[in-house]
Design a protein around this motif. Sequence first.
Motif, PDB file in Angstrom:
ATOM      1  N   GLU A 142      -4.617  -2.825   5.280  1.00 25.62           N
ATOM      2  CA  GLU A 142      -6.130  -2.856   4.968  1.00 25.62           C
ATOM      3  C   GLU A 142      -7.019  -3.785   5.603  1.00 25.62           C
ATOM      4  OE1 GLU A 142      -6.202  -3.197   0.690  1.00 25.62           O
ATOM      5  OE2 GLU A 142      -5.120  -1.141   0.257  1.00 25.62           O
ATOM      6  N   ASN A 143      -6.036  -4.888   6.060  1.00 28.27           N
ATOM      7  CA  ASN A 143      -6.848  -6.217   6.697  1.00 28.27           C
ATOM      8  C   ASN A 143      -6.136  -6.419   8.030  1.00 28.27           C
ATOM      9  OD1 ASN A 143      -7.777  -8.856   7.268  1.00 28.27           O
ATOM     10  ND2 ASN A 143      -8.259  -9.033   5.259  1.00 28.27           N
ATOM     11  N   GLY A 148       1.100  -1.176  -0.050  1.00 29.49           N
ATOM     12  CA  GLY A 148      -0.168  -0.082   0.067  1.00 29.49           C
ATOM     13  C   GLY A 148       0.860   1.384   0.066  1.00 29.49           C
ATOM     14  N   ASP A 184       2.472  -8.628  -2.464  1.00 26.59           N
ATOM     15  CA  ASP A 184       1.100  -8.156  -2.197  1.00 26.59           C
ATOM     16  C   ASP A 184       0.267  -9.001  -2.845  1.00 26.59           C
ATOM     17  OD1 ASP A 184      -0.195  -5.365  -1.109  1.00 26.59           O
ATOM     18  OD2 ASP A 184      -1.351  -6.479  -2.508  1.00 26.59           O
TER      19      ASP A 184
END
Length: 235
Positions: free
Chosen positions: A74-75, A9, A30
């Motif tokens: 994000e998670n 990210g 990723d």
Amino acid sequence: MKIIVFGLGNFGMSLAISLTETGNEVIGVDKNMEKVNLVKDKISLAIAMDSTNELSYEALPLKDTDKVVVAIGENEGAAIITTAIIKKLSDVKIISRALSPIHDTVLEAMGIHSIVHPEQESADRLTKQINFKSTLENYQLDDNYTISEVKAKPEFYGRTLAELDTIDKYRLTLITIIRKREKKNLIGKKSIVKETIGRPSPDTIILENDILVVYGYNKDIETYCLGQEEHQIRS
């Protein structure tokens, strides 16, 4: 150094590029192919894979890696699982991003002591910390001087600072010493906490496993860690 960055990210990608630009061999990971394509020409290698799948790690050189950064943002679940798998498969030093206070607690319970919060730390600052190969933690004052935590050398054990001043000379200033001690909570569960001894004196004795907090020129700190030359510690 060889470094793997999981999560490409904004923070992870900036960190991977910055580490590459400072001379490191960086592998970026990723599961999003678009992110992999964005960075593939800017770092050593970019891989699209699901880091929560333990079987996929066969394609990664974990055992030949110096450090791993879990930068997934994000998670939270994926970040924790990724960290757990890496810890299971390798003894590599892990630097993990925390997304919440609970995430912090879970990482600490897993034995992860290098925890970063990108909202508070820039990728550039973390790059400088990672590039100090043998120090434990760093606070970069400017481009030349740093406050660092370093392990006491075995030959220091049982000696006072006054004795060390005439035996091993390093051009570093000793600020304080951090020591670990066992602590029990209200239900009797034991944990290890770090405490500083305050301002050291010439009579302070260095103990095994002491962590020295020193201030000095970046090259002198690296020299101390590598043991290449003799300089001076001043209490």
